[in-house]
Design a protein around this motif. Sequence first.
Motif, PDB file in Angstrom:
ATOM      1  N   ASP A 185       0.845  -1.214   0.000  1.00  0.00           N
ATOM      2  CA  ASP A 185       0.000   0.000   0.000  1.00  0.00           C
ATOM      3  C   ASP A 185       0.874   1.256   0.000  1.00  0.00           C
ATOM      4  O   ASP A 185       0.557   2.262   0.636  1.00  0.00           O
ATOM      5  N   GLN A 186       1.965   1.192  -0.724  1.00  0.00           N
ATOM      6  CA  GLN A 186       2.869   2.328  -0.882  1.00  0.00           C
ATOM      7  C   GLN A 186       2.919   2.653  -2.378  1.00  0.00           C
ATOM      8  O   GLN A 186       2.472   1.859  -3.197  1.00  0.00           O
ATOM      9  N   PRO A 187       3.501   3.793  -2.726  1.00  0.00           N
ATOM     10  CA  PRO A 187       3.636   4.097  -4.155  1.00  0.00           C
ATOM     11  C   PRO A 187       4.393   2.975  -4.882  1.00  0.00           C
ATOM     12  O   PRO A 187       5.277   2.331  -4.295  1.00  0.00           O
ATOM     13  N   LEU A 188       4.020   2.784  -6.133  1.00  0.00           N
ATOM     14  CA  LEU A 188       4.584   1.691  -6.926  1.00  0.00           C
ATOM     15  C   LEU A 188       6.114   1.619  -6.844  1.00  0.00           C
ATOM     16  O   LEU A 188       6.689   0.538  -6.681  1.00  0.00           O
ATOM     17  N   ALA A 189       6.780   2.771  -6.944  1.00  0.00           N
ATOM     18  CA  ALA A 189       8.249   2.787  -6.963  1.00  0.00           C
ATOM     19  C   ALA A 189       8.823   2.278  -5.639  1.00  0.00           C
ATOM     20  O   ALA A 189       9.849   1.591  -5.620  1.00  0.00           O
ATOM     21  N   GLN A 190       8.140   2.595  -4.520  1.00  0.00           N
ATOM     22  CA  GLN A 190       8.622   2.135  -3.215  1.00  0.00           C
ATOM     23  C   GLN A 190       8.398   0.637  -3.051  1.00  0.00           C
ATOM     24  O   GLN A 190       9.260  -0.075  -2.517  1.00  0.00           O
ATOM     25  N   VAL A 191       7.241   0.164  -3.501  1.00  0.00           N
ATOM     26  CA  VAL A 191       6.960  -1.277  -3.433  1.00  0.00           C
ATOM     27  C   VAL A 191       8.023  -2.023  -4.256  1.00  0.00           C
ATOM     28  O   VAL A 191       8.589  -3.027  -3.805  1.00  0.00           O
ATOM     29  N   ARG A 192       8.293  -1.483  -5.428  1.00  0.00           N
ATOM     30  CA  ARG A 192       9.300  -2.109  -6.309  1.00  0.00           C
ATOM     31  C   ARG A 192      10.668  -2.136  -5.630  1.00  0.00           C
ATOM     32  O   ARG A 192      11.358  -3.157  -5.659  1.00  0.00           O
ATOM     33  N   ALA A 193      11.048  -1.028  -5.001  1.00  0.00           N
ATOM     34  CA  ALA A 193      12.353  -0.969  -4.327  1.00  0.00           C
ATOM     35  C   ALA A 193      12.430  -2.017  -3.219  1.00  0.00           C
ATOM     36  O   ALA A 193      13.451  -2.691  -3.054  1.00  0.00           O
TER      37      ALA A 193
END
Length: 210
Positions: A185-193
């Motif tokens: 439930d975080q921005p896509l870029a953070q989930v990806r990181a």
Amino acid sequence: MACFITLEGIDGAGKTSHLPAIAALLAEHGIDALLTREPGGTPLGERLRALLLDPATQATLDTETLLMFAARCEHVQTVIRPALASGRWVVSDRFTDATFAFQGGGRGVDSARIATLEDWVQQGLQPDLTLLFDAPTEVAHARMAGERQLDRFEQEAAAFHQRVRAAYLARAAADPTRIVLIRADQPLAQVRADALAAVAALLAAQGARA
Ligand SMILES: Nc1ncnc2c1ncn2[C@@H]1O[C@H](COP(=O)(O)OP(=O)(O)OP(=O)(O)O)[C@@H](O)[C@H]1O
Ligand SMILES: [Mg+2]
């Protein structure tokens, strides 16, 4: 040694979005991973997937569970094991944790019965790393909404998805070494990181062992 990575999470949590980045990270390390999914991953498995996801399909809980494992058996024996045996890494969009979560947690199938099928079909094969993309059901539902017609599982009531999520979280708590919880439930870029960091840790552990 070739590793087996699985992606898990409730419907719409945001799993498949991260497959290309995971494949790219592995490629940077010279690893040409086989990307696959469940149910599916073989010609028969994809036909079973279509049946399992079709809202018109009627099946008892046991039949549904057996069909999931029939698809998995074909996948394990003809795709996953041969790939791993040849030294190729495998990344699967869902695997057996999903059966414990959906058929077990969601539908109430006794987890001991699922474990029996797991032993029979997998003969000890387990993922080396599982990324559990976790988000509140409302967040995941909002991500699915409007995308396309909802499938047989996605159409289930909110309470079903909450039970599925709880079952996934219980499995992660019971096996925190294999299952890495990713806050989806975080921005896509953070989930990806976060997802890539978990894969990088596996790569580092493999490197240390080599
Ligand atoms: N972290 C995020 N923030 C915002 N939107 C996201 C995020 N992750 C995914 N999405 C969007 O949500 C939708 C569902 O994502 P995705 O297909 O990756 O989910 P999934 O878990 O694979 O779904 P399914 O269970 O249906 O296969 C897509 O439109 C995607 O762009
Ligand atoms: Mg997906």
